[in-house]
Design an enzyme around this catalytic site. Structure first.
Site, PDB file in Angstrom:
ATOM      1  N   SER A  21      28.918  36.680  18.663  1.00  0.00           N
ATOM      2  CA  SER A  21      28.721  37.433  19.340  1.00  0.00           C
ATOM      3  C   SER A  21      28.250  36.325  20.159  1.00  0.00           C
ATOM      4  O   SER A  21      28.634  36.461  21.764  1.00  0.00           O
ATOM      5  CB  SER A  21      27.959  38.713  19.414  1.00  0.00           C
ATOM      6  OG  SER A  21      26.615  38.583  18.773  1.00  0.00           O
ATOM      7  N   SER A  56      20.212  32.021  14.292  1.00  0.00           N
ATOM      8  CA  SER A  56      21.178  32.021  14.748  1.00  0.00           C
ATOM      9  C   SER A  56      22.333  33.360  15.254  1.00  0.00           C
ATOM     10  O   SER A  56      23.353  34.423  15.661  1.00  0.00           O
ATOM     11  CB  SER A  56      22.477  31.433  15.334  1.00  0.00           C
ATOM     12  OG  SER A  56      22.191  29.962  15.459  1.00  0.00           O
ATOM     13  N   ARG A  94      30.694  29.884  25.499  1.00  0.00           N
ATOM     14  CA  ARG A  94      31.320  28.484  25.091  1.00  0.00           C
ATOM     15  C   ARG A  94      32.301  28.384  26.382  1.00  0.00           C
ATOM     16  O   ARG A  94      33.199  29.750  27.295  1.00  0.00           O
ATOM     17  CB  ARG A  94      31.528  27.971  24.124  1.00  0.00           C
ATOM     18  CG  ARG A  94      30.742  28.262  22.991  1.00  0.00           C
ATOM     19  CD  ARG A  94      30.720  27.787  22.037  1.00  0.00           C
ATOM     20  NE  ARG A  94      29.857  26.900  20.689  1.00  0.00           N
ATOM     21  CZ  ARG A  94      29.885  26.566  19.271  1.00  0.00           C
ATOM     22  NH1 ARG A  94      30.968  26.106  19.591  1.00  0.00           N
ATOM     23  NH2 ARG A  94      28.671  26.776  18.779  1.00  0.00           N
ATOM     24  N   LEU A  97      37.416  37.399  -5.533  1.00  0.00           N
ATOM     25  CA  LEU A  97      36.951  36.635  -4.877  1.00  0.00           C
ATOM     26  C   LEU A  97      36.721  37.545  -3.440  1.00  0.00           C
ATOM     27  O   LEU A  97      37.700  37.620  -2.787  1.00  0.00           O
ATOM     28  CB  LEU A  97      36.278  35.369  -3.876  1.00  0.00           C
ATOM     29  CG  LEU A  97      35.885  35.144  -3.034  1.00  0.00           C
ATOM     30  CD1 LEU A  97      34.019  34.251  -4.028  1.00  0.00           C
ATOM     31  CD2 LEU A  97      36.171  33.589  -2.435  1.00  0.00           C
ATOM     32  N   HIS A 155      37.341  22.227  14.290  1.00  0.00           N
ATOM     33  CA  HIS A 155      37.204  23.739  14.328  1.00  0.00           C
ATOM     34  C   HIS A 155      37.927  23.723  12.743  1.00  0.00           C
ATOM     35  O   HIS A 155      38.183  24.680  11.911  1.00  0.00           O
ATOM     36  CB  HIS A 155      37.259  24.741  15.171  1.00  0.00           C
ATOM     37  CG  HIS A 155      36.317  24.781  16.050  1.00  0.00           C
ATOM     38  ND1 HIS A 155      34.437  24.599  15.831  1.00  0.00           N
ATOM     39  CD2 HIS A 155      36.272  24.914  17.544  1.00  0.00           C
ATOM     40  CE1 HIS A 155      33.918  25.014  16.743  1.00  0.00           C
ATOM     41  NE2 HIS A 155      34.810  24.181  17.718  1.00  0.00           N
ATOM     42  N   ARG A 160      17.960  27.752  11.752  1.00  0.00           N
ATOM     43  CA  ARG A 160      17.313  29.048  12.265  1.00  0.00           C
ATOM     44  C   ARG A 160      19.112  29.909  12.165  1.00  0.00           C
ATOM     45  O   ARG A 160      19.516  28.951  11.485  1.00  0.00           O
ATOM     46  CB  ARG A 160      18.019  28.659  14.186  1.00  0.00           C
ATOM     47  CG  ARG A 160      18.532  28.123  14.460  1.00  0.00           C
ATOM     48  CD  ARG A 160      18.654  27.485  16.408  1.00  0.00           C
ATOM     49  NE  ARG A 160      20.068  26.950  16.568  1.00  0.00           N
ATOM     50  CZ  ARG A 160      19.915  25.630  17.107  1.00  0.00           C
ATOM     51  NH1 ARG A 160      18.113  25.188  16.965  1.00  0.00           N
ATOM     52  NH2 ARG A 160      20.717  25.262  17.720  1.00  0.00           N
ATOM     53  N   ASP A 215      28.388  25.224  10.725  1.00  0.00           N
ATOM     54  CA  ASP A 215      27.963  24.729  11.796  1.00  0.00           C
ATOM     55  C   ASP A 215      27.783  22.943  11.726  1.00  0.00           C
ATOM     56  O   ASP A 215      28.174  22.628  10.476  1.00  0.00           O
ATOM     57  CB  ASP A 215      26.518  25.085  12.020  1.00  0.00           C
ATOM     58  CG  ASP A 215      26.165  25.416  13.279  1.00  0.00           C
ATOM     59  OD1 ASP A 215      27.146  24.907  14.536  1.00  0.00           O
ATOM     60  OD2 ASP A 215      24.864  24.850  13.921  1.00  0.00           O
ATOM     61  N   TRP A 275      31.038  16.836  14.367  1.00  0.00           N
ATOM     62  CA  TRP A 275      32.253  15.855  13.988  1.00  0.00           C
ATOM     63  C   TRP A 275      33.183  15.626  14.689  1.00  0.00           C
ATOM     64  O   TRP A 275      33.960  14.492  14.061  1.00  0.00           O
ATOM     65  CB  TRP A 275      32.253  17.011  12.779  1.00  0.00           C
ATOM     66  CG  TRP A 275      33.693  17.104  11.959  1.00  0.00           C
ATOM     67  CD1 TRP A 275      33.247  16.057  10.444  1.00  0.00           C
ATOM     68  CD2 TRP A 275      34.876  16.392  11.612  1.00  0.00           C
ATOM     69  NE1 TRP A 275      34.538  15.553   9.512  1.00  0.00           N
ATOM     70  CE2 TRP A 275      35.383  15.308  10.968  1.00  0.00           C
ATOM     71  CE3 TRP A 275      36.263  16.938  12.598  1.00  0.00           C
ATOM     72  CZ2 TRP A 275      36.572  15.288  10.152  1.00  0.00           C
ATOM     73  CZ3 TRP A 275      37.011  16.524  12.383  1.00  0.00           C
ATOM     74  CH2 TRP A 275      37.163  15.523  11.721  1.00  0.00           C
TER      75      TRP A 275
END
Ligand code: IPE
Ligand code: IPE
Ligand code: MG
Length: 240
Positions: free
Chosen positions: A64, A187, A69, A129, A35, A185, A18, A23
């Protein structure tokens, strides 16, 4: 840098990435630029996890609820996912990263679904990984889809049956959950799987979250006593 105890490094780290929007806004840039920087930060985090012997990294890339947005940001995020696949998958292949996309992917375009499936297939033999990218993911959706699966199979709805039907059934539950961006939180992230996960909240915005910040989170984790309902004495004396 805090000293790390190799034996205690969390095997599975989950991250709520987040703070990308803030930023960008701080730099008078469009949110999508944040992003984009977030993808670079993820790539750095993947490498840092490999270097530290973490086996599984699960990241929250699009919830979800993020469909709500502004349309411009949602389409920017969809585009970025496609671009990132093209840019990052070759490196992941070379670095031994196995990709999984987790979430309700049916809501994405057929073209995107094919792109995600191809990325999964082309990294399927990698073992260094596991990277789970949660996209159009919601913890409540996950519990509901698991319950539906179990119910339609006719089995009794037990904890174990639900656990096996959850979207992250291929990995153990997260040991450590990191949330950047300063919010305290969950979310609607991994509601089922975080029953005994240790939480670490960082004020750093996700694009600023670097290897040193990861080491700090791991060091904090290493100093926690995980009791799983037992007493401290039971844990320290190894009495069952
Ligand atoms: C997290 O960053 C990334 C997504 C939700 C896709 P945000 O976009 O929520 O950044 P802030 O919280 O607005 O700074
Ligand atoms: C959580 O961040 C989702 C992701 C990081 C993908 P949000 O920015 O959407 O969370 P809220 O809205 O602040 O709770
Ligand atoms: Mg946010």
């Amino acid at each position: 840098m805090a000293k790390l105890e190799t034996k205690a490094v969390p095997q599975h780290i989950a991250v709520v990435m987040d703070g990308n929007g803030r930023w960008a806004t701080k730099r008078f840039l469009p949110r999508v630029a944040g992003h984009k920087q977030g993808v670079t930060s993820l790539s750095r985090c993947v490498q840092a996890c490999i270097d530290r012997g973490v086996a599984v990294l699960t990241v929250f890339a699009f919830s979800s609820e993020n469909w709500n947005r502004p349309q411009e940001e949602v389409s920017g995020l969809m585009e970025l996912l496609v671009l990132s696949l093209a840019g990052e998958v070759p490196r992941m292949k070379a670095n031994g990263v196995r990709l999984h996309f987790i979430g309700d992917l049916k809501r994405l375009s057929t073209k995107m679904q094919t792109g995600l499936a191809n990325a999964e297939a082309s990294t399927a033999d990698n073992t260094r990984l596991i990277l789970n990218v949660c996209f159009n993911y919601g913890g409540r959706w996950d519990i509901a889809q698991a319950a539906q699966k179990v119910a339609s199979s006719g089995q009794p709805i037990t904890e174990m049956a639900l656990d096996r039907a959850m979207a992250l059934a291929h990995v153990p539950d997260p040991d450590l959950l990191i949330r950047t961006g300063g919010e305290l939180r969950i979310s609607n992230f991994l509601l089922w799987q975080t029953a005994y996960t240790e939480f670490h909240f960082s004020d750093k915005l996700w694009p600023d979250f670097d290897a040193a910040a990861l080491d700090e989170a791991i060091a904090v984790f290493c100093n926690r006593e995980r009791r799983f309902g037992k007493t401290s004495e039971q844990i320290t004396s190894k009495v069952a």
